[in-house]
Design an enzyme around this catalytic site. Sequence first.
Site, PDB file in Angstrom:
ATOM      1  N   GLU A   1       0.851  -1.193   0.000  1.00 12.04           N
ATOM      2  CA  GLU A   1       0.000   0.000   0.000  1.00 12.04           C
ATOM      3  C   GLU A   1       0.886   1.242   0.000  1.00 12.04           C
ATOM      4  OE1 GLU A   1      -2.772   0.182   3.287  1.00 12.04           O
ATOM      5  OE2 GLU A   1      -3.823   1.889   2.408  1.00 12.04           O
TER       6      GLU A   1
ATOM      7  N   ASN B   1     -12.526  -1.570  -0.400  1.00 14.32           N
ATOM      8  CA  ASN B   1     -11.713  -2.095   0.705  1.00 14.32           C
ATOM      9  C   ASN B   1     -12.348  -1.658   2.018  1.00 14.32           C
ATOM     10  OD1 ASN B   1      -9.109  -2.916   2.174  1.00 14.32           O
ATOM     11  ND2 ASN B   1      -9.282  -0.753   2.712  1.00 14.32           N
ATOM     12  N   GLU B   2     -12.498  -2.591   2.933  1.00 15.62           N
ATOM     13  CA  GLU B   2     -13.074  -2.268   4.246  1.00 15.62           C
ATOM     14  C   GLU B   2     -14.240  -1.300   4.068  1.00 15.62           C
ATOM     15  OE1 GLU B   2     -10.065  -1.408   7.219  1.00 15.62           O
ATOM     16  OE2 GLU B   2      -9.239  -3.426   7.020  1.00 15.62           O
TER      17      GLU B   2
ATOM     18  N   TYR C   1      -6.133  -8.409  12.068  1.00 17.00           N
ATOM     19  CA  TYR C   1      -4.824  -8.015  12.590  1.00 17.00           C
ATOM     20  C   TYR C   1      -4.658  -8.523  14.022  1.00 17.00           C
ATOM     21  CZ  TYR C   1      -3.900  -4.974   8.615  1.00 17.00           C
ATOM     22  OH  TYR C   1      -3.647  -4.511   7.358  1.00 17.00           O
TER      23      TYR C   1
ATOM     24  N   GLU D   1      -5.566  -9.074   4.301  1.00 14.11           N
ATOM     25  CA  GLU D   1      -4.743  -8.298   5.245  1.00 14.11           C
ATOM     26  C   GLU D   1      -4.656  -9.093   6.539  1.00 14.11           C
ATOM     27  OE1 GLU D   1      -5.633  -4.124   5.843  1.00 14.11           O
ATOM     28  OE2 GLU D   1      -6.261  -3.917   3.752  1.00 14.11           O
TER      29      GLU D   1
ATOM     30  N   GLN E   1       2.661  -5.536   5.887  1.00 14.41           N
ATOM     31  CA  GLN E   1       2.789  -5.313   4.472  1.00 14.41           C
ATOM     32  C   GLN E   1       4.227  -5.614   4.058  1.00 14.41           C
ATOM     33  OE1 GLN E   1       1.171  -1.654   2.977  1.00 14.41           O
ATOM     34  NE2 GLN E   1      -0.659  -1.737   4.272  1.00 14.41           N
TER      35      GLN E   1
HETATM   36  O1  AHR Z   1      -2.743  -2.127   6.379  1.00 16.45           O
HETATM   37  C1  AHR Z   1      -3.087  -0.883   6.875  1.00 16.45           C
HETATM   38  C2  AHR Z   1      -4.588  -0.613   6.788  1.00 16.45           C
HETATM   39  O2  AHR Z   1      -5.285  -1.519   7.589  1.00 16.45           O
HETATM   40  C3  AHR Z   1      -5.222  -0.791   5.440  1.00 16.45           C
HETATM   41  O3  AHR Z   1      -5.060   0.330   4.633  1.00 16.45           O
HETATM   42  C4  AHR Z   1      -6.663  -0.972   5.779  1.00 16.45           C
HETATM   43  O4  AHR Z   1      -7.353  -1.727   4.818  1.00 16.45           O
HETATM   44  C5  AHR Z   1      -6.619  -1.648   7.136  1.00 16.45           C
HETATM   45  O5  AHR Z   1      -7.454  -1.064   8.047  1.00 16.45           O
END
Ligand code: AHR
Length: 512
Positions: free
Chosen positions: A46, A192-193, A260, A318, A366
């Site tokens: 990103e 995205n999201e 995450y 992600e 990432q």
């Molecule tokens: O990876 C960082 C961010 O985390 C991404 O841009 C988003 O999709 C997520 O919330």
Amino acid sequence: MISRLAAGLAALLLSAAPAFAQTQLKVDTSAPIGTIQPEVYGQFLEHVGLLPYDGIWVGPDSEIPNTDGIRDDVFIALKALDVPVIRWPGGCYADLYHWRDGIGPQDSRPLRTNMVWGGTPEPNSFGTHEFFNFAERLGAKTYLNLNLGTGTTKEAADWLEYLTATKGDRAAERRANGREAPWKVDYIAIGNETWGCGGHQTATTYADQYALFASFAMTEGDQPVRIISGSHDGNPEYSDTVLSHPYIADLAEGISMHFYTLPTGDWDRKGAATGFPETEWISTMARTLRMDEIITGQEAMFAAHPDLKPDFGLYVDEWGMWVDKDSPDDPSLLQQNTIRDAVVAGLNLNIFHAHADSVKMTNIAQMVNVLQAMILTDGPDMVLTPTYHVLEMYKPFMGAEALPVSLEDGPAYTLGKTSVPALSASAARTPDGRLMLALVNADARASHEIDASAFGATEAKGRMLSGKTMDAHNDFDAPDTVHPVAIKARAGKRGLILTLPARSVTVVELTD
Ligand code: AHR
């Protein structure tokens, strides 16, 4: 190198007397789970912080050795990982990205501001041609996240035509910009999201938007796999509602899920990258292991939508560790990466292998300098993180047949009121017939033994990564603190015993 090998062999693992009972590893070689898609080892790129600028793109005039603007050291390191697919340009940034800003002569590209990631300058030097050329040189598939938030169906359709057409004005424009042959767009995501930074849309609103975009997201030649923006760990019902849209089943081949690992689970105080207490080691393990139940929940939800295509899959596009910044005002998402990250990577990869029948792709967040990165850069210097080493060690699993394994009466790792299984394992048979075994010891304190004789093998040979402390890491002044060491074990009276040190990730090939 020689001393490293010797140290590894010494650490190995023909144990004399059992300090405690070893865990029996059971495997069913007759009932493979499914092929571990190489894309399960995908990465995410990103525009945020020092990615791609500095981390990958330095420009052709840089003093840092580069090829067409891509720094050579990072490229060579990534090449060694066989990166199967790259997701670009976001993330949240994808919904602000306008592809026309990133084509044409470098000096005529507009300077924008990256409003979603701290108002940093966005020179657009790394655009469509730079990304596709980078992926092509790496041999990676391409995964474009289309702009649903501030883009239009026309803008998305035009981009795909520009990329893939062989005739017409857009193909001519691409040629004029230096690329004769069309590129292959392997995967697209629409939005995205979308429940968050991608527009705070309800699932029903987004489902309508998705159907509209997907109807016009066409390429010349092979059509890309189309991926819906789905849930995160806290809102599993979002995907369920999107999949209930009457036309979506015909318009999608998969849906994403983001998860995450925050050491504390609290977005306002996630926990530190280094110097953390053991309570945050074990809470990290407990949280990351939730990936298994989250995927299981998604699989159950798919089963409730029988109209989905037979190959419809889950795209965990992600995942990884997210910790606090030293300064809360720093928008870069640059964080240190320790043996804790390596153990988290191993645990998640083992979970993805166990769900090889449904998980078609994952993208660790990432690639360089952002969150759980494979590589960190500082000017001309580069460091490979413990997570890099795990991905490199696990390479034989790409494209292999995942085999069901279980750890009978495996040890628990307990601290206070928190208890997690200390050990995690996955096994697979590679296309050329090799039997691979991956083992993680998530215990911060104790080593544990495993008996791998159930596989019928008499020898195990491979590499192990461990850390002397919970936050052992590589840095620019000590780039090799955490590195894999060679290991080898032979079957004896007690079986094929492997000793797994505290805080370690091990990958071995089993042979007769
Ligand atoms: O990876 C960082 C961010 O985390 C991404 O841009 C988003 O999709 C997520 O919330």
